[in-house]
Design a protein around this motif. Structure first.
Motif, PDB file in Angstrom:
ATOM      1  N   ASP A 178     -80.685   3.554  35.848  1.00 42.97           N
ATOM      2  CA  ASP A 178     -79.824   2.722  36.530  1.00 42.97           C
ATOM      3  C   ASP A 178     -80.731   2.234  37.956  1.00 42.97           C
ATOM      4  OD1 ASP A 178     -77.690   2.800  35.100  1.00 42.97           O
ATOM      5  OD2 ASP A 178     -76.497   4.133  36.346  1.00 42.97           O
ATOM      6  N   ALA A 179     -81.675   3.207  38.471  1.00 40.52           N
ATOM      7  CA  ALA A 179     -82.478   2.841  39.474  1.00 40.52           C
ATOM      8  C   ALA A 179     -83.532   1.920  39.160  1.00 40.52           C
ATOM      9  CB  ALA A 179     -82.918   4.223  40.027  1.00 40.52           C
ATOM     10  N   LEU A 180     -83.802   1.794  37.813  1.00 40.37           N
ATOM     11  CA  LEU A 180     -84.911   0.731  37.316  1.00 40.37           C
ATOM     12  C   LEU A 180     -84.304  -0.568  37.134  1.00 40.37           C
ATOM     13  CD1 LEU A 180     -86.721   3.345  34.809  1.00 40.37           C
ATOM     14  CD2 LEU A 180     -87.615   2.748  37.311  1.00 40.37           C
ATOM     15  N   ILE A 181     -82.982  -0.623  36.954  1.00 46.46           N
ATOM     16  CA  ILE A 181     -82.521  -2.046  36.725  1.00 46.46           C
ATOM     17  C   ILE A 181     -82.765  -2.926  37.679  1.00 46.46           C
ATOM     18  CG2 ILE A 181     -80.115  -3.128  36.564  1.00 46.46           C
ATOM     19  CD1 ILE A 181     -79.276  -0.713  35.058  1.00 46.46           C
ATOM     20  N   PRO A 182     -82.749  -2.910  39.020  1.00 45.78           N
ATOM     21  CA  PRO A 182     -83.008  -4.064  39.742  1.00 45.78           C
ATOM     22  C   PRO A 182     -84.543  -4.421  39.601  1.00 45.78           C
ATOM     23  CG  PRO A 182     -81.777  -2.111  40.995  1.00 45.78           C
ATOM     24  CD  PRO A 182     -82.163  -1.786  39.753  1.00 45.78           C
ATOM     25  N   GLU A 197     -78.222  12.798  35.600  1.00 39.99           N
ATOM     26  CA  GLU A 197     -79.450  12.639  36.079  1.00 39.99           C
ATOM     27  C   GLU A 197     -80.246  11.300  35.365  1.00 39.99           C
ATOM     28  OE1 GLU A 197     -80.419  13.734  39.104  1.00 39.99           O
ATOM     29  OE2 GLU A 197     -78.553  14.501  39.165  1.00 39.99           O
ATOM     30  N   MET A 198     -80.251  11.517  34.147  1.00 41.36           N
ATOM     31  CA  MET A 198     -81.150  10.492  33.336  1.00 41.36           C
ATOM     32  C   MET A 198     -80.833   9.184  33.435  1.00 41.36           C
ATOM     33  SD  MET A 198     -81.849  10.647  29.079  1.00 41.36           S
ATOM     34  CE  MET A 198     -79.863  10.317  28.787  1.00 41.36           C
ATOM     35  N   PHE A 199     -79.176   9.066  33.280  1.00 43.11           N
ATOM     36  CA  PHE A 199     -78.647   7.760  33.616  1.00 43.11           C
ATOM     37  C   PHE A 199     -79.146   7.216  35.128  1.00 43.11           C
ATOM     38  CE2 PHE A 199     -75.727   9.028  30.019  1.00 43.11           C
ATOM     39  CZ  PHE A 199     -76.602   8.482  28.974  1.00 43.11           C
TER      40      PHE A 199
END
Length: 274
Positions: free
Chosen positions: A263-267, A257-259
């Motif tokens: 990952d959702a913040l990368i874009p 869940e943390m990763f």
């Protein structure tokens, strides 16, 4: 796993060979220390009727006489055990709080004030508590159970170990488990494991089959049922290994869940950098 009574619908994650399980647990602990050390450890709640062996089990898991067995006839309120470098205890009543700096002092306060206590929290220098916090609870068949079940302690648990008497499920268990079922969504039923405490000898087949039937009726599916003897060190070690595996999968789920959130913040981060 030693002490497990096979049941359809049981969890195959515990079927690996001991060496592979040990390696899996060890690697999970390393990942937890690296990525999850900033989060509270999971909370494991021990529930069941009076004299089902809850306090005896916690004492065996911790290797200390910390939860009242002979000191009081009943566990007076939820007793939370957390890790701490030195011993400390807080006993909370409706309008008063006590602090204890030693285990004998804490047990003495429990003996003198147990009728009005709402919660007790102890910090112990026990390595096992670095993996999870443990919660001893009042028997489900006492008035004291109403204050903490199910909306408080139970709903905040990451894992629940539910202990049946040697005789198996009775009407009190049925009533409480119906309430418990309403607290969780079906996908969360895996957070509960069920154990018959055969501390008077291995339970007979009739008690096992009757209890399996009760669980299936209440939860609408076949539920794994395990055998435990809280007076047998090998049996308790088997439950300890069971818990270690469950906690390892819980740690992995938390990391996933943390990763996923990172990952959702990368874009957005890439767009901002561009």
């Amino acid at each position: 796993m030693h002490g497990t009574i096979p049941a359809a619908g049981g969890n195959s994650r515990h079927a690996a060979c001991p060496d592979r399980l040990s390696a899996f647990i060890r690697h999970s602990d390393l990942l937890r220390e690296r990525y999850l050390s900033h989060l509270p450890v999971p909370m494991v709640v021990i529930a069941g009727a009076c004299n089902a062996g809850k306090s005896t089990l916690i004492n065996a898991l911790l290797g200390l006489e910390v939860s009242p067995v002979d000191v009081l006839p009943l566990t007076p309120c939820p007793i939370v055990f957390r890790h701490g470098e030195t011993f400390s205890a807080t006993l909370q009543a409706e309008q008063r709080k006590w602090q204890a700096k030693s285990l004998p002092e804490a047990l003495n306060l429990l003996r003198r004030n147990h009728h009005g206590l709402k919660q007790v929290e102890m910090h112990l220098s026990v390595p096992w508590l670095q993996k999870c916090s443990l919660v001893d609870t009042p028997g489900i068949d006492t008035d004291r159970a109403g204050a903490g079940f199910p909306a408080g302690v139970i709903s905040g648990a990451d894992l629940i170990l539910y202990l049946f008497h040697q005789r198996g499920a009775d009407d009190g268990d049925r009533y409480f488990l119906h309430r418990l079922r309403k607290t969780f969504l079906p996908r969360d039923y895996g957070r509960i494991s069920f154990w018959i405490n055969g501390n008077l000898g291995r339970p007979d087949g009739s008690a096992l089959e009757a209890t399996r039937t009760v669980l299936q009726e209440i939860f609408g599916r076949e539920i794994a049922l395990h055998h435990l003897d809280t007076r047998n060190g090998q049996s308790v070690d088997g439950l300890r290994r069971f818990l270690e595996v469950e906690l390892a999968f819980l740690h992995l789920a938390r990391m996933g869940e943390m990763f996923k959130k990172e990952d959702a913040l990368i874009p957005r981060q890439l767009a901002k950098a561009a």
